[in-house]
Write a protein that holds these residues in place. Structure first.
Motif, PDB file in Angstrom:
ATOM      1  N   VAL A 134      51.831 -18.603 -29.219  1.00  0.00           N
ATOM      2  CA  VAL A 134      52.529 -18.562 -27.939  1.00  0.00           C
ATOM      3  C   VAL A 134      51.561 -18.972 -26.830  1.00  0.00           C
ATOM      4  CG1 VAL A 134      53.722 -17.044 -26.304  1.00  0.00           C
ATOM      5  CG2 VAL A 134      54.085 -16.767 -28.777  1.00  0.00           C
ATOM      6  N   ASP A 135      52.032 -19.792 -25.909  1.00  0.00           N
ATOM      7  CA  ASP A 135      51.156 -20.349 -24.878  1.00  0.00           C
ATOM      8  C   ASP A 135      50.450 -19.276 -24.050  1.00  0.00           C
ATOM      9  OD1 ASP A 135      51.772 -22.907 -25.658  1.00  0.00           O
ATOM     10  OD2 ASP A 135      53.270 -23.238 -24.084  1.00  0.00           O
ATOM     11  N   GLU A 347      51.689 -11.293 -42.075  1.00  0.00           N
ATOM     12  CA  GLU A 347      50.789 -10.242 -41.599  1.00  0.00           C
ATOM     13  C   GLU A 347      51.048  -9.908 -40.129  1.00  0.00           C
ATOM     14  OE1 GLU A 347      48.619  -8.236 -43.268  1.00  0.00           O
ATOM     15  OE2 GLU A 347      49.701  -9.171 -44.923  1.00  0.00           O
ATOM     16  N   GLN A 348      51.398 -10.905 -39.356  1.00  0.00           N
ATOM     17  CA  GLN A 348      51.715 -10.663 -37.955  1.00  0.00           C
ATOM     18  C   GLN A 348      52.884  -9.696 -37.811  1.00  0.00           C
ATOM     19  OE1 GLN A 348      50.550 -12.289 -34.594  1.00  0.00           O
ATOM     20  NE2 GLN A 348      48.924 -11.598 -35.953  1.00  0.00           N
ATOM     21  N   ILE A 358      53.527  -7.226 -29.677  1.00  0.00           N
ATOM     22  CA  ILE A 358      54.340  -8.418 -29.884  1.00  0.00           C
ATOM     23  C   ILE A 358      53.492  -9.478 -30.588  1.00  0.00           C
ATOM     24  CG2 ILE A 358      55.648 -10.254 -28.740  1.00  0.00           C
ATOM     25  CD1 ILE A 358      56.961  -7.534 -28.512  1.00  0.00           C
ATOM     26  N   PRO A 359      53.992 -10.091 -31.649  1.00  0.00           N
ATOM     27  CA  PRO A 359      53.200 -11.127 -32.310  1.00  0.00           C
ATOM     28  C   PRO A 359      52.947 -12.313 -31.367  1.00  0.00           C
ATOM     29  CG  PRO A 359      55.024 -10.434 -33.709  1.00  0.00           C
ATOM     30  CD  PRO A 359      55.263  -9.853 -32.358  1.00  0.00           C
ATOM     31  N   PRO A 360      51.713 -12.773 -31.268  1.00  0.00           N
ATOM     32  CA  PRO A 360      51.439 -13.984 -30.497  1.00  0.00           C
ATOM     33  C   PRO A 360      51.689 -15.259 -31.296  1.00  0.00           C
ATOM     34  CG  PRO A 360      49.393 -13.050 -31.283  1.00  0.00           C
ATOM     35  CD  PRO A 360      50.479 -12.128 -31.733  1.00  0.00           C
ATOM     36  N   GLY A 363      56.317 -17.898 -35.127  1.00  0.00           N
ATOM     37  CA  GLY A 363      57.161 -17.654 -36.284  1.00  0.00           C
ATOM     38  C   GLY A 363      57.442 -16.188 -36.534  1.00  0.00           C
ATOM     39  N   ALA A 364      56.473 -15.326 -36.211  1.00  0.00           N
ATOM     40  CA  ALA A 364      56.660 -13.891 -36.398  1.00  0.00           C
ATOM     41  C   ALA A 364      57.381 -13.260 -35.214  1.00  0.00           C
ATOM     42  CB  ALA A 364      55.312 -13.209 -36.597  1.00  0.00           C
ATOM     43  N   GLN A 365      57.135 -13.780 -34.015  1.00  0.00           N
ATOM     44  CA  GLN A 365      57.738 -13.189 -32.824  1.00  0.00           C
ATOM     45  C   GLN A 365      59.265 -13.247 -32.857  1.00  0.00           C
ATOM     46  OE1 GLN A 365      57.754 -14.392 -28.241  1.00  0.00           O
ATOM     47  NE2 GLN A 365      55.740 -13.649 -28.858  1.00  0.00           N
TER      48      GLN A 365
END
Length: 438
Positions: A134-135, A347-348, A358-360, A363-365
């Motif tokens: 994520v940016d 794993e995220q 929150i996952p960075p 795909g996981a977020q």
């Protein structure tokens, strides 16, 4: 950076200066090797309610990595009170872990030591590429224009947590969206020995996170475009004063909060002593203290007017934990594989779900596990209204100097001493004088 524990202060300024001069390229040999391909040492930050909780979360995942790669990971969970100084000592001595967690606000400061592996395009390709992240999280990994000094691991943002029953009992139907509304609500809620809002007035890093947001909302930055301290602009002074005035003038924060530095404000909120809390990704912490998710609501941090958005609508710093590799590791290939493993989609999901972060990783977020109302607030904040900490080499000194100045202003407020525009400006001017000369 995770601020729910006391920040490392004191010797940081001198230690960082020594690190930058003594470390040079990051290791006595000038780079990593693969001399010890079967082991890694990992310093993890204390993310859970205790170090033992972290070990229970992390060890099964490290065992999984060993099963997949044959590489044993020796884990040490380091308390936040020790982490920065431990890292700085390692940068000067060249004797540290292979992989470590760093608070994302430290990224540029530690990058300046030269001790961390740069994540250039080639290294990022080894873990799936830059575009997986994520940016906003990737923007808190080092100074602008340089290769990242780390990669994002956990993302967090500030939100307003509010006690639903206390709001209903006070006749308040919705959470405040502006500071004027928060103050008005806080005055209704500050009664019968309870208070409207809790803060950690004696925690310099926690103070800095709020100060940056308040300053941004007034159109100010604490550093110029070329990285020079600019602590005493009218807008920065106004922002800091507005924050401290929540205790000094508005009287919606208990004077005792001026001494809080160890998550006491979270405990007060969990126990119904305060009605509102400004915190980063607090759900796991509140649950560990027995507060049901049904008992509180989560809303964006207030702004000056309107709703959160770009520019003056900023309502959080981009908070989180980054994963770094010491440049002088003797298992460079294994360290890279470990970073790839920890930032994998699977794993995220496991790790960020365990810590209510929150996952960075994109795909996981998007996973259903991160679709609660609280997660929606945090994700929206990170995507649209959060800003990175100042990505300058002197960020750690900034946290200490300005965070301590605000701590002293809260002490004045608690003691009944006047907090004026002049006194705030004088405190920030003193803090600026403590910064390294340019």
């Amino acid at each position: 950076m995770r601020s729910i524990r006391a920040a490392a202060v004191g010797a940081v300024t001198m230690s960082l200066a020594l690190a930058a001069s003594a470390c040079g390229g990051g290791s006595p040999t000038g780079g990593g090797s693969d001399d010890s391909p079967k082991t890694l040492t990992y310093w993890a930050s204390n993310q859970g309610a205790s170090i033992e909780v972290d070990k229970k979360v992390l060890q099964p995942e490290l065992d999984k990595f060993e099963q997949q790669t044959g590489i044993e990971v020796k884990l040490e969970v380091v308390p936040w009170s020790d982490l920065l100084n431990r890292i700085l000592t390692a940068t000067t001595s060249g004797q540290g872990p292979d992989v470590l967690n760093i608070g994302n606000t430290w990224s540029a400061s530690l990058q300046a030591t030269g001790a961390l592996l740069p994540w250039d395009a080639g290294n990022l390709d080894k873990i799936g590429g830059k575009d997986r992240f994520v940016d906003s999280a990737l923007g808190s990994t080092g100074a602008q224009g340089q290769d990242p000094a780390a990669v994002p691991l956990y993302s967090m943002a500030y939100a307003l947590y509010y006690n639903k029953k206390m709001f209903a009992d006070a006749g308040i139907s919705k959470p405040p969206a502006t500071w004027d509304e928060l103050i008005a609500d806080g005055r209704k809620l500050s009664r019968d020995g309870k208070w409207g809002l809790g803060v950690e007035g004696s925690n310099p890093s926690e103070n800095i996170h709020h100060a940056v947001v308040f300053a941004k909302q007034h159109g100010a930055d604490f550093f110029t475009a070329d990285g020079r301290p600019d602590f005493t602009s009218d807008q920065a002074v106004e922002g800091v004063k507005q924050f401290v005035d929540l205790m000094a003038k508005d009287r919606i924060i208990a004077p005792g909060n001026a001494e809080y530095a160890q998550n006491q404000s979270v405990s007060d909120f969990a126990k119904g002593r305060t009605a509102m809390l400004l915190w980063q990704s607090a759900s796991a912490n509140l649950k560990s203290q027995g507060m049901s998710e049904d008992a509180y609501g989560v809303a964006p941090v207030p702004v000056q007017s309107g709703t959160p958005g770009a520019g003056t609508g900023v309502n959080s710093m981009v908070m989180g934990i980054n994963l770094a590799v010491f440049k002088n590791t003797d298992n460079l290939d294994g360290a890279t594989k470990f970073v790839k493993f920890m930032t994998s989609d699977a794993e995220q999901k496991i790790l960020n779900e365990a810590y209510s972060s929150i996952p960075p990783v994109k795909g996981a977020q998007s996973d259903q596990a991160f679709s609660t109302p609280a997660d929606a607030v945090l994700k929206d904040t990170l995507a649209g209204s959060a800003v990175a900490a100042p990505q300058v080499a002197d960020e750690s000194q900034f946290e200490t100097a300005v965070g301590t100045a605000i701590k002293e202003l809260f002490a004045d407020a608690a003691a009944g001493r006047a907090v004026t525009t002049d006194s705030v400006k004088a405190a920030l001017e003193k803090a600026q004088q403590q910064m390294p000369a340019k």
